[in-house]
Design an enzyme around this catalytic site. Sequence first.
Site, mmCIF file in Angstrom:
data_model
loop_
_atom_site.group_PDB
_atom_site.id
_atom_site.type_symbol
_atom_site.label_atom_id
_atom_site.label_comp_id
_atom_site.label_asym_id
_atom_site.label_seq_id
_atom_site.Cartn_x
_atom_site.Cartn_y
_atom_site.Cartn_z
ATOM 1 N N LYS A 148 0.927 -1.370 -0.228
ATOM 2 C CA LYS A 148 0.128 0.067 -0.012
ATOM 3 C C LYS A 148 0.988 1.263 -0.024
ATOM 4 O O LYS A 148 1.756 1.472 0.948
ATOM 5 C CB LYS A 148 -0.747 -0.002 1.311
ATOM 6 C CG LYS A 148 -1.889 1.156 1.205
ATOM 7 C CD LYS A 148 -2.759 1.195 2.546
ATOM 8 C CE LYS A 148 -3.765 2.219 2.465
ATOM 9 N NZ LYS A 148 -4.350 2.203 3.893
ATOM 10 N N LYS A 208 -2.263 -1.497 -3.685
ATOM 11 C CA LYS A 208 -2.906 -0.199 -3.891
ATOM 12 C C LYS A 208 -2.209 1.105 -4.042
ATOM 13 O O LYS A 208 -1.115 1.189 -3.047
ATOM 14 C CB LYS A 208 -3.793 0.003 -2.383
ATOM 15 C CG LYS A 208 -4.727 0.868 -2.401
ATOM 16 C CD LYS A 208 -5.796 0.980 -0.901
ATOM 17 C CE LYS A 208 -6.214 2.065 -0.989
ATOM 18 N NZ LYS A 208 -7.151 2.254 0.667
HETATM 19 ZN ZN ZN Z 1 -5.752 3.562 8.053
#
Ligand code: ZN
Length: 358
Positions: free
Chosen positions: A206, A259
């Site tokens: 992420k 992501k």
């Molecule tokens: Zn968070």
Amino acid sequence: MHTSAFLGHFPARRMRRLRQTAVLRRLVAETQVLPSQLIWPLFVRPGRKERRPVSSMPGVYQLSVDEAVRAASEAVSAGVSAVLLFGIPEAKDEKASEAYARNGVVQQAVRALKREFPDLLVVTDVCLCEYMSHGHCGVVEKHRGRVRIANDPSLALLARTAVSHAEAGADIVAPSDMMDGRVAVIRSALDRHGFEETPILAYAAKYASAFYGPFREAAESAPQFGDRRSYQMDPANAREALREVALDIAEGADLVMVKPALAYLDIVHQVKATFGLPTVAYAVSAEYSMIKAAAAQGWIDEKAVTLETLLAMRRAGADLVITYAAPQVARWLREGWGPQESSHHRKANPRLLGGQDP
Ligand SMILES: [Zn+2]
């Protein structure tokens, strides 16, 4: 890969033969997007009959639990089979109490959704930022005169949150906090509470991305100070992403996520090619909002561009895609990939036919 040896040469070899008609093109298409591969994020908030539009994400709402059930029923009838829940709590504090409250808004939503739609796959986002008064994904501590997001004290709260989601009936828990070691701690907490069959979808790679901007309005989770770069990944790094994913898998992740999606397709590709686990790409808020904004101007064809981006994520190696457009995409897929003949943008600008760029 050397394909030239058996390719032959023009005129024996004509690549255009298989592109002549839609049926032929479909016959040889290497990649497909199916409604069953989409996960739809939902923002749930307290109250009843609440449906608050998120201004930076047209078509996205913060929903009270009853409205979330209604929205899910429309999505299910469109063919969407999975949702991902984010919560906007009644109150925030410094220990994210509402994240793991038995009657927290996500826990209520999980119970309501599973009661109405037992076959709907309910995934829950496991994080603390929406529930912390400071908006960070972990516990904030003063350390040698500096404020820091403390890794280890955050783990117990994340594990508690994941267990409370599983107790409410969540099918999959998805930790998104990017604290080190959280997958292992969540795995053992789930197992201790009898949820050894509950899979973990780890937000493994992420990135600290500017593409999250509109989400922070949707989830009311903007950090009150600083930013998330001390725990989310640096967009410059790809090899580090593979180490993050490897660690999460070693700790027990069953599915792994990259992501954002579109600007990180090289990461999606490497993660899938390296590990082969079910791989999820999260098409984040700005990816959605940028398409919406340009389509509203009549500059792009919303359907064609949306489907093309999803196809690209699948082609890169994503088995599943999280997208705010999921119900709409499911309806489009039912209509087929053809251009949107009835779109008013198309009437306004007939040159915007899908695939007609030079
Ligand atoms: Zn968070």
